[in-house]
Each structure stands twice: as C-alpha cells, then as structure tokens.
Design a protein around this motif. Sequence first.
Motif, PDB file in Angstrom:
ATOM      1  N   THR A  53       0.850  -1.208   0.000  1.00 63.50           N
ATOM      2  CA  THR A  53       0.000   0.000   0.000  1.00 63.50           C
ATOM      3  C   THR A  53       0.880   1.251   0.000  1.00 63.50           C
ATOM      4  N   ILE A  54       0.319   2.283  -0.580  1.00 62.84           N
ATOM      5  CA  ILE A  54       0.987   3.588  -0.514  1.00 62.84           C
ATOM      6  C   ILE A  54       0.176   4.449   0.456  1.00 62.84           C
ATOM      7  N   ASN A  55       0.857   4.939   1.488  1.00 65.78           N
ATOM      8  CA  ASN A  55       0.142   5.684   2.532  1.00 65.78           C
ATOM      9  C   ASN A  55       0.146   7.185   2.294  1.00 65.78           C
ATOM     10  N   GLU A  56       1.233   7.682   1.706  1.00 64.70           N
ATOM     11  CA  GLU A  56       1.372   9.136   1.639  1.00 64.70           C
ATOM     12  C   GLU A  56       2.220   9.545   0.428  1.00 64.70           C
ATOM     13  N   ILE A  57       1.725  10.540  -0.285  1.00 64.59           N
ATOM     14  CA  ILE A  57       2.525  11.109  -1.391  1.00 64.59           C
ATOM     15  C   ILE A  57       2.657  12.609  -1.137  1.00 64.59           C
ATOM     16  N   ASP A 105      -6.924  23.472  -5.751  1.00 65.86           N
ATOM     17  CA  ASP A 105      -8.173  22.755  -5.433  1.00 65.86           C
ATOM     18  C   ASP A 105      -8.532  21.736  -6.513  1.00 65.86           C
ATOM     19  N   ILE A 106      -8.401  22.158  -7.765  1.00 62.65           N
ATOM     20  CA  ILE A 106      -8.734  21.238  -8.878  1.00 62.65           C
ATOM     21  C   ILE A 106      -7.763  20.058  -8.862  1.00 62.65           C
ATOM     22  N   PHE A 107      -6.497  20.362  -8.629  1.00 63.79           N
ATOM     23  CA  PHE A 107      -5.463  19.325  -8.639  1.00 63.79           C
ATOM     24  C   PHE A 107      -5.707  18.305  -7.522  1.00 63.79           C
ATOM     25  N   GLU A 108      -6.011  18.815  -6.337  1.00 66.82           N
ATOM     26  CA  GLU A 108      -6.251  17.916  -5.191  1.00 66.82           C
ATOM     27  C   GLU A 108      -7.513  17.084  -5.424  1.00 66.82           C
ATOM     28  N   PHE A 109      -8.549  17.728  -5.953  1.00 64.73           N
ATOM     29  CA  PHE A 109      -9.790  17.016  -6.260  1.00 64.73           C
ATOM     30  C   PHE A 109      -9.520  15.901  -7.276  1.00 64.73           C
ATOM     31  N   ALA A 110      -8.745  16.244  -8.307  1.00 68.57           N
ATOM     32  CA  ALA A 110      -8.414  15.252  -9.347  1.00 68.57           C
ATOM     33  C   ALA A 110      -7.646  14.075  -8.743  1.00 68.57           C
ATOM     34  N   LEU A 111      -6.679  14.379  -7.872  1.00 68.20           N
ATOM     35  CA  LEU A 111      -5.896  13.311  -7.233  1.00 68.20           C
ATOM     36  C   LEU A 111      -6.806  12.358  -6.464  1.00 68.20           C
ATOM     37  N   LYS A 150      -6.409  -1.209  -4.947  1.00 69.21           N
ATOM     38  CA  LYS A 150      -6.140  -1.374  -3.503  1.00 69.21           C
ATOM     39  C   LYS A 150      -4.959  -0.554  -2.982  1.00 69.21           C
ATOM     40  N   LYS A 151      -3.889  -0.532  -3.750  1.00 62.80           N
ATOM     41  CA  LYS A 151      -2.645   0.082  -3.262  1.00 62.80           C
ATOM     42  C   LYS A 151      -2.797   1.559  -2.916  1.00 62.80           C
ATOM     43  N   LEU A 152      -3.716   2.224  -3.574  1.00 64.05           N
ATOM     44  CA  LEU A 152      -3.860   3.677  -3.363  1.00 64.05           C
ATOM     45  C   LEU A 152      -5.174   4.021  -2.659  1.00 64.05           C
ATOM     46  N   LYS A 153      -5.827   3.001  -2.082  1.00 66.74           N
ATOM     47  CA  LYS A 153      -7.157   3.202  -1.504  1.00 66.74           C
ATOM     48  C   LYS A 153      -7.142   4.206  -0.346  1.00 66.74           C
ATOM     49  N   HIS A 154      -6.116   4.153   0.500  1.00 68.39           N
ATOM     50  CA  HIS A 154      -6.097   5.026   1.687  1.00 68.39           C
ATOM     51  C   HIS A 154      -4.984   6.074   1.627  1.00 68.39           C
ATOM     52  N   VAL A 155      -4.531   6.382   0.428  1.00 66.94           N
ATOM     53  CA  VAL A 155      -3.399   7.313   0.294  1.00 66.94           C
ATOM     54  C   VAL A 155      -3.786   8.747   0.736  1.00 66.94           C
ATOM     55  N   LYS A 156      -2.828   9.399   1.389  1.00 67.31           N
ATOM     56  CA  LYS A 156      -3.013  10.815   1.767  1.00 67.31           C
ATOM     57  C   LYS A 156      -2.075  11.650   0.896  1.00 67.31           C
ATOM     58  N   PHE A 157      -2.585  12.795   0.478  1.00 67.25           N
ATOM     59  CA  PHE A 157      -1.771  13.685  -0.349  1.00 67.25           C
ATOM     60  C   PHE A 157      -1.354  14.913   0.442  1.00 67.25           C
TER      61      PHE A 157
END
Lengths: 136, 241
Positions: free
Chosen positions: A25-29, A42-48, A57-64
């Motif tokens: 899993t990836i937790n944080e980018i 805002d648009i960029f974060e929404f898109a992410l 699965k790997k990016l299910k709980h990722v925080k940006f």
Amino acid sequence: MHEWALAESILSAAQETAEKEHLKTINEITILLGELQQIEHDIFEFALKELAKTEGKKLKHVKFHIKQEKSMLQCTRCEHTWSFDEMKKTLGIDEAEAIHFIPEIAFVHARCPKCSSPDFDIIKGRGVSISSIKGS
Amino acid sequence: MEPRISIINKRLQNVKRVVVVASGKGGVGKSLLSSGLALHLEKKGCRVGLLDLDFYGPSSHIILGVHDVFPQEDKGLIPPRVSGISFMSLVFFTHDKPAPFRGGDITNVILELLAITQWGSLDFLIIDMPPGIGDETLDVLRFIKKSEFLVVTTSSKVAYGAVEKLLVILKEQKIPLLGVVENMKQGSSSFVETEVVGRDIRYLGGILFDPHLEDAIGNTDSLSKTTFMKELVVCFDRIFF
C-alpha cells in the motif's frame, strides 16, 4: 483542466514505485507544485482524490500532501535572480496561460528584468514533482 | 521524482503506430513529408495525428495553413483537427515567437507535451522532428518505445553525410527503421540509393524537386494536387499499404 492529466501522472508514478519497491500500500505522497506552472491547487487535489478511487487497492487510503514551491529564475548572463511574481507583471493573460500549460514557455515570453536576456534558468518552482512516496 | 514519464505509455496506448520523420540534416523537407504523409494517410481513411517537435523552426502549421485553433482542455489537451488531422505544436503556446531553449528545457517541453496531450485512438501518429541526433531524437528514443523512423535526405553528398550519422545510431540501437526517402531529387545519380542499400536499409524512392510546391504551402487542397504528393504516395504506399 490539464491539472487532471498531471494528477494522473502522479498516481501512475506512485503505482510504478509500488511495483519497484514491492509495496502493498501507498500511505502518503508529498507533491511539490512549482509556482511557475500556476496549478489550481483545489482542482489538482480534487483530481488526485477522484483518480485515486479508481487506482485499486494500493492507493485506496493514500493521503496527499501538497506543498507550494516558490519559483526562482536566474539569468545566465548577469546572474540576476527573480521570481514568477515579478515576471507576471510583464506578461499578458495569454502568455501567462501558455506558461501554465508548458512552464518553459517562460523563455519565449519573458526576459531577464535586469539585462533583457532570454538566456536564463529555472532554478526552482518549475512545475509538478513528487517529493516523497511512503508506503508499506 | 519526475512523474510525467510514467504516463506517456498510457497517453499513446491507443496509437497503433508512431512514425518519426527525421534527418541528420536540416532543410531536406522533413516537415513537408510529415504533413504530406499525414494528409495522405487521412485521405486513405486512417485516424492520424501530427506532432511538430521542431521547436526552433516549427513549420508544420505553416504547411497545413493552421489558423485560429487551439487545443481543447479536457483532462489534458485535445489537439485541434486540421484537415482531418489531430495537430499539436508548440506554436499554440509560443504564438509563433522564437523559443530559445537549452537542452534540459527541450526535454521538459517534450515530457510536458507527451504527458498532457490526449491523442485518443489513432492509426498513425506522425512526428515531425528537428534535424540532427540531439536532445529531441534521444528523448523520442527514450520516451516513445514504439517509434519507427522514416529518414529523409536529399541527393546531396553533403546532406547524406549528416543523414548517415543518424542512420548509424538508429541501426546501432536496433530502432525500427522504415527506410530512407530521397527528397528534392535532381539528376539521375544513384549515390544515395547505393549508400542506403549498402547499409542494408530500405530505399523508399526519390521525390523529384517540384518547382510548384511552394505555391501550395498553406493550402492542403492545393498541396494534395502537387507532383510532390503524387510521388510521396508512391514512396509511402510501399510501406504503409
């Protein structure tokens, strides 16, 4: 709205890193947004967040974590340094928008404010980059 | 970390073939051949894109008579359609002003264009290259794995001397090479053909110098009716149909 295309590249690079580093899993980018590219935060974060939902699965709980990076440009002839804030005052709307799409267009529409040279470097704050990826 | 490289394959996943029109020498007619090939393939019913990567001297927009169009923003940039071709060029952003880029900047521009351009489904993406074996050529080889090169020379020994260096690199790197076109052919010398065949590369034919071609620049209907186009079709139909 080309923020979506760049957001997609972040997630694609994260998936690639997960494969390479054998992460489940990836937790944080942590992402740097260079000032020159004038990305709509805002648009960029929404898109992410929207795109992450479709990435499995790997990016299910990722925080940006998105950090703004101030720009610095430096003339290769006279070594004067300046920022996009300063440069913006000399640009038309269309020129600033062109730099938004491709930051290197700054070399086309801007000059060193001190010696008018077109030969300068983007020292920092160019565009979108990944500062770190944390996973387990 | 550079995120854009990882998205390029996805952007080109529905592009069946990428044809890179290149030469070691400038002024041999790469842009005219790129535009002519794109127009011909479109007429044959193919879905075609044309990407001008000649940042210092872009000219595809002049050949195709591109005016008053801009890519559409939709989760990236969708190239405008010009005479049925999806067309992308840096001139949309430079407003046709000079682009004084250094090497690293060129790589960044190529990466950005490849990362944000939404080509959709294409049968062919034609890339109009600048001359030489510098940054643009190395970046295309690095970022676009499905590139097939189509090399242009003139009959001149001077031109071929530079073109040969590109051919050597492409052969050495085992890059798919569709063949060599001898453009603006004058006289009956078989020098280029002999050299190319001697390197075990396909010689696609010669296109005679067309004195009326200049009058057709900027008008795709006129361009399609030139002797240049008739001869181009003969050369390219050998490899594409």
